[in-house]
Design a protein around this motif. Structure first.
Motif, mmCIF file in Angstrom:
data_model
loop_
_atom_site.group_PDB
_atom_site.id
_atom_site.type_symbol
_atom_site.label_atom_id
_atom_site.label_comp_id
_atom_site.label_asym_id
_atom_site.label_seq_id
_atom_site.Cartn_x
_atom_site.Cartn_y
_atom_site.Cartn_z
ATOM 1 N N GLN A 157 0.843 -1.195 0.000
ATOM 2 C CA GLN A 157 0.000 0.000 0.000
ATOM 3 C C GLN A 157 0.876 1.242 0.000
ATOM 4 O OE1 GLN A 157 -3.227 -0.025 2.778
ATOM 5 N NE2 GLN A 157 -3.901 2.040 2.252
ATOM 6 N N ALA A 158 0.479 2.211 -0.812
ATOM 7 C CA ALA A 158 1.236 3.453 -0.949
ATOM 8 C C ALA A 158 0.271 4.585 -1.287
ATOM 9 C CB ALA A 158 2.300 3.308 -2.041
ATOM 10 N N VAL A 159 0.819 5.776 -1.431
ATOM 11 C CA VAL A 159 0.069 6.922 -1.942
ATOM 12 C C VAL A 159 0.847 7.507 -3.111
ATOM 13 C CG1 VAL A 159 -1.076 7.474 0.232
ATOM 14 C CG2 VAL A 159 1.156 8.476 -0.265
ATOM 15 N N ASP A 160 0.114 8.135 -4.040
ATOM 16 C CA ASP A 160 0.804 8.785 -5.153
ATOM 17 C C ASP A 160 1.127 10.231 -4.790
ATOM 18 O OD1 ASP A 160 -1.518 10.268 -5.475
ATOM 19 O OD2 ASP A 160 -2.194 9.168 -7.250
ATOM 20 N N GLU A 161 1.569 11.001 -5.760
ATOM 21 C CA GLU A 161 2.010 12.374 -5.486
ATOM 22 C C GLU A 161 0.871 13.290 -5.062
ATOM 23 O OE1 GLU A 161 5.600 12.521 -8.755
ATOM 24 O OE2 GLU A 161 3.548 11.977 -9.313
ATOM 25 N N THR A 162 -0.367 12.895 -5.343
ATOM 26 C CA THR A 162 -1.525 13.689 -4.919
ATOM 27 C C THR A 162 -2.071 13.234 -3.571
ATOM 28 O OG1 THR A 162 -3.218 12.278 -5.944
ATOM 29 C CG2 THR A 162 -2.129 13.911 -7.358
ATOM 30 N N GLY A 163 -1.500 12.157 -3.027
ATOM 31 C CA GLY A 163 -1.990 11.605 -1.772
ATOM 32 C C GLY A 163 -3.044 10.537 -1.940
ATOM 33 N N ALA A 164 -3.366 10.176 -3.189
ATOM 34 C CA ALA A 164 -4.375 9.146 -3.442
ATOM 35 C C ALA A 164 -3.819 7.766 -3.097
ATOM 36 C CB ALA A 164 -4.813 9.182 -4.900
ATOM 37 N N ALA A 165 -4.633 6.959 -2.424
ATOM 38 C CA ALA A 165 -4.199 5.632 -1.987
ATOM 39 C C ALA A 165 -4.209 4.641 -3.141
ATOM 40 C CB ALA A 165 -5.101 5.133 -0.867
ATOM 41 N N LEU A 166 -3.300 3.671 -3.068
ATOM 42 C CA LEU A 166 -3.210 2.653 -4.111
ATOM 43 C C LEU A 166 -2.488 1.424 -3.575
ATOM 44 C CD1 LEU A 166 0.024 2.887 -5.099
ATOM 45 C CD2 LEU A 166 -0.874 4.977 -6.123
ATOM 46 N N TYR A 167 -2.664 0.325 -4.292
ATOM 47 C CA TYR A 167 -1.873 -0.872 -4.065
ATOM 48 C C TYR A 167 -0.911 -1.042 -5.233
ATOM 49 C CZ TYR A 167 -5.046 -2.590 -0.389
ATOM 50 O OH TYR A 167 -5.779 -2.743 0.755
ATOM 51 N N VAL A 168 0.257 -1.582 -4.926
ATOM 52 C CA VAL A 168 1.217 -1.970 -5.953
ATOM 53 C C VAL A 168 1.468 -3.463 -5.799
ATOM 54 C CG1 VAL A 168 3.530 -1.642 -6.882
ATOM 55 C CG2 VAL A 168 2.291 0.307 -5.924
ATOM 56 N N MET A 169 1.310 -4.210 -6.887
ATOM 57 C CA MET A 169 1.513 -5.658 -6.874
ATOM 58 C C MET A 169 2.877 -5.965 -7.489
ATOM 59 S SD MET A 169 -1.365 -6.709 -5.541
ATOM 60 C CE MET A 169 -1.254 -8.473 -5.849
ATOM 61 N N LEU A 170 3.780 -6.521 -6.679
ATOM 62 C CA LEU A 170 5.145 -6.750 -7.143
ATOM 63 C C LEU A 170 5.640 -8.138 -6.751
ATOM 64 C CD1 LEU A 170 6.790 -3.363 -6.093
ATOM 65 C CD2 LEU A 170 6.270 -4.093 -8.430
ATOM 66 N N PRO A 171 6.418 -8.783 -7.625
ATOM 67 C CA PRO A 171 7.091 -10.019 -7.208
ATOM 68 C C PRO A 171 7.992 -9.744 -6.013
ATOM 69 C CG PRO A 171 7.198 -9.749 -9.591
ATOM 70 C CD PRO A 171 6.667 -8.456 -9.040
ATOM 71 N N ALA A 172 8.078 -10.684 -5.106
ATOM 72 C CA ALA A 172 8.856 -10.473 -3.885
ATOM 73 C C ALA A 172 10.338 -10.272 -4.163
ATOM 74 C CB ALA A 172 8.660 -11.657 -2.943
#
Length: 394
Positions: A157-172
């Motif tokens: 879980q992260a936020v972008d430059e505007t503060g909008a929340a998001l998930y990022v799916m990444l290989p470990a």
């Protein structure tokens, strides 16, 4: 069609041996997680059309009770995978669902790097996804990254430059991701709930799942996650009950004034065992009742069976039923794990038995979120007709 509850029962029989020793030595359960990975249990809630079983939430609860009774650390370590399945089913676009849920059907396991230690309030996210030229770059630090050391895929879980929340799916194994084994809690010692460090991690646009809209829209995901936490607590309590019964039958001696020759005939030991059984089995029944409510809410939302106020009411009711189950499962697990010692006396405190792991596990796991606010939400619902907060903890 795979019987996933039966599969969990088979896995539990393989996972339970050595659980007490793994706790005592703080040995991470890599072999046990690999058994789960290869079994295909991770596909239990994946839609049938993507290769999974699409089992009910009632069966999910039964699976986690069964696994947690064998080893609650293993159960909690795979909890984030099941939570990720629900997030993907509800929030991800069709291409992302096919990609990631399809991978789960192909025996990959995921985990989540969500919580952070910084900020004024719990749940604040400061991990940032920023655009640098043509690239998306992720930086931040996480803690309580339960199960990440065992996972193939991470949901961050992260936020972008505007503060909008998001998930990022990444290989470990993505470059720039460092997973640390630095969890040192007194209980749930081998869940691998340590740190995740993210340093200039490159992210592709298709790996990003926008999340902000779900902060204002009620959904079933929080209730489904809390249901699993309840189930883990029930499993811990059932394991403690089994140890209490076994000790009373095989290890305990009666006191002279009891007038009986066997501890299993002592009226006070009988009373204690009856109290423990009624407590944990009553809570287990409430968890199964809540699971049925969550299942109806989930299918109503995922399949579009209900809309508007009708859906809102069903989702809110499921959250309240899970809150009631959370109170019952927390209190029952702690009660059973504490009173176990009244069955056997001082001998049960010896380190070689490691019975204290039950209480340590229950006390640690039940601190996951505030029980006081569950009481408040139930009271508001019953007295004032107010629905619980729109949050992933309800």
């Amino acid at each position: 069609m795979t019987d996933y509850v039966a599969l969990a029962t088979q896995l539990a029989a393989q996972i339970q041996p050595g659980a007490a020793q793994r706790d005592a030595e703080r040995t991470l359960p890599h072999e046990q997680i690999e058994l789960i990975r290869q079994s295909g249990l991770g596909a239990a809630r994946v839609p049938v059309e993507l290769g999974g079983g699409d089992i009910s939430q009632v069966d999910v609860a039964r699976i986690f009770i069964t696994l947690a009774k064998a080893d609650p650390c293993v159960a909690q370590a795979i909890f984030p995978h099941f939570a990720t399945v629900e997030h993907l089913r509800l929030i991800a676009n069709p291409e992302q669902q096919a990609r990631y849920l399809g991978a789960f059907a192909d025996r990959q396991l995921s985990s989540g790097a969500i919580a952070e230690r910084s900020g004024t309030f719990r749940g604040e996210i400061h991990t940032r996804l920023e655009r640098r030229g043509e690239q998306l770059i992720l930086n931040g630090s996480k803690f309580y990254s339960t199960g990440c050391l065992f996972a193939d895929l991470l949901k961050i879980q992260a936020v972008d430059e505007t503060g909008a929340a998001l998930y990022v799916m990444l290989p470990a194994n993505t470059p720039g991701i460092t997973l640390l084994d630095d969890w040192d809690g007194m209980g749930q010692r081998t869940t691998a709930s340590g740190s995740t460090v993210l340093e200039n991690v490159q992210v592709a646009p298709e790996q990003v799942i926008p999340l902000s809209q779900w902060y204002q829209r009620r959904n079933y995901i929080g209730a489904s996650a809390q249901l699993i936490h309840c189930s883990i607590d029930i499993g811990i309590g059932l394991a403690a009950l089994d140890d209490a019964v076994s000790w009373a039958r095989n290890g305990s001696r009666p006191v002279r004034e009891s007038g009986v020759q066997r501890a299993s005939d002592d009226p006070y030991i009988l009373h204690t065992i009856g109290d423990l059984a009624a407590s944990i089995h009553g809570a287990e029944a409430l968890v199964e009742k809540a699971a049925a409510a969550v299942d109806f809410a989930a299918r109503s939302q995922l399949l579009g069976l209900l809309q508007g106020d009708e859906l809102e009411a069903v989702l809110a009711k499921a959250s309240i039923e899970v809150a009631e189950a959370k109170i019952a499962s927390t209190r029952a697990a702690l009660h059973v794990c504490e009173r176990l010692y009244e069955v056997g006396g001082a001998a049960t405190t010896q380190s070689l038995h490691n019975f204290d792991r039950h209480w340590r596990n229950a006390r640690t796991h039940t601190t996951h979120d505030s029980l006081a606010y569950k009481y408040k939400a139930i009271g508001e619902f019953l007295l004032n007709g107010r629905h619980p907060p729109i949050a992933f903890t309800y």
